[in-house]
Write an enzyme that holds these catalytic residues in place. Structure first.
Site, PDB file in Angstrom:
ATOM      1  N   CYS A  56       0.824  -1.214   0.000  1.00 52.95           N
ATOM      2  CA  CYS A  56       0.000   0.000   0.000  1.00 52.95           C
ATOM      3  C   CYS A  56       0.855   1.260   0.000  1.00 52.95           C
ATOM      4  O   CYS A  56       0.553   2.237  -0.687  1.00 52.95           O
ATOM      5  CB  CYS A  56      -0.907   0.003   1.227  1.00 52.95           C
ATOM      6  SG  CYS A  56      -1.802  -1.527   1.498  1.00 52.95           S
TER       7      CYS A  56
HETATM    8  C1  BEZ Z   1       1.083  -4.960   2.159  1.00 52.16           C
HETATM    9  O1  BEZ Z   1       0.513  -3.965   1.732  1.00 52.16           O
HETATM   10  O2  BEZ Z   1       2.175  -5.295   1.717  1.00 52.16           O
HETATM   11  C2  BEZ Z   1       0.473  -5.735   3.263  1.00 52.16           C
HETATM   12  C3  BEZ Z   1      -0.859  -5.565   3.534  1.00 52.16           C
HETATM   13  C4  BEZ Z   1      -1.437  -6.283   4.563  1.00 52.16           C
HETATM   14  C5  BEZ Z   1      -0.667  -7.136   5.312  1.00 52.16           C
HETATM   15  C6  BEZ Z   1       0.671  -7.292   5.044  1.00 52.16           C
HETATM   16  C7  BEZ Z   1       1.249  -6.579   4.010  1.00 52.16           C
END
Ligand code: BEZ
Length: 177
Positions: A56
């Site tokens: 994200c």
């Molecule tokens: C990520 O955006 O990489 C992510 C999202 C939720 C949990 C772990 C990683």
């Protein structure tokens, strides 16, 4: 999802800067409703599992910011990022990324995400209830196009990311224009 639907009417508890407060932390609470965000506007909404998480923070949010002007050329009025995080966390995340264009919506209680049907457990990561990844084109509160990652489930072992990516959403909107 095939049927069109309206976004749920909820109240978001945001924190806005107010210099009249003074001191080192000049912010106050401001309630914003779904009508404030979606009423009379054609917007992109995207949702993700959490502020500060790697995909994200490194790809999805910065890439929406980079492509923002191209979305505006397609008659998009605003782009919103919603996450099941409180206003303090969302503000800190936006500040850390130097966001100028994308507006962050704190859905701290998860009410909006639950009513969108997108709330999933992420207890396997110690996250509690969070949002499944999706994006949508929403016109005056009505969902017109829907981009949901495959495999919707609780405690998902993977983190599918592609359908709701900014480039994919932009390409699909351009193809439909
Ligand atoms: C990520 O955006 O990489 C992510 C999202 C939720 C949990 C772990 C990683």
């Amino acid at each position: 999802m095939t049927d069109r639907k309206n976004v749920p009417l909820v109240t978001f508890r945001t924190r806005v800067r107010d210099e009249s407060i003074g001191g080192p932390n000049p912010y106050r609470w401001e309630n914003k409703t779904s009508d404030d965000y979606f009423g009379g506007k054609r917007v992109i909404l995207f949702s993700l599992p959490g502020a500060f998480t790697p995909t994200c923070s490194t790809f999805q949010l910065p890439d929406f910011e980079k492509l923002y002007d191209q979305f505006l050329e397609l008659r998009i009025d605003a782009i919103y990022c919603v996450s099941v995080n409180d206003a303090f966390v969302m503000n800190a995340w936006g500040k850390s990324l130097g966001l100028q264009k994308i507006e962050l919506i704190p859905d701290g209680s998860g009410e909006f995400t639950r009513k969108m049907g997108m709330l999933v457990a992420k207890d396997n990561l110690g996250f509690g209830m969070r949002s499944w990844r999706y994006a949508a084109l929403i016109d005056d509160g009505v969902v017109e196009q829907w981009f949901e990652e495959e495999g919707f489930c609780d405690n998902c072992e993977t983190d599918p990311y592609g359908v709701s990516s900014p480039q994919n959403v932009l390409d699909k909107l351009k193809a439909a224009a």
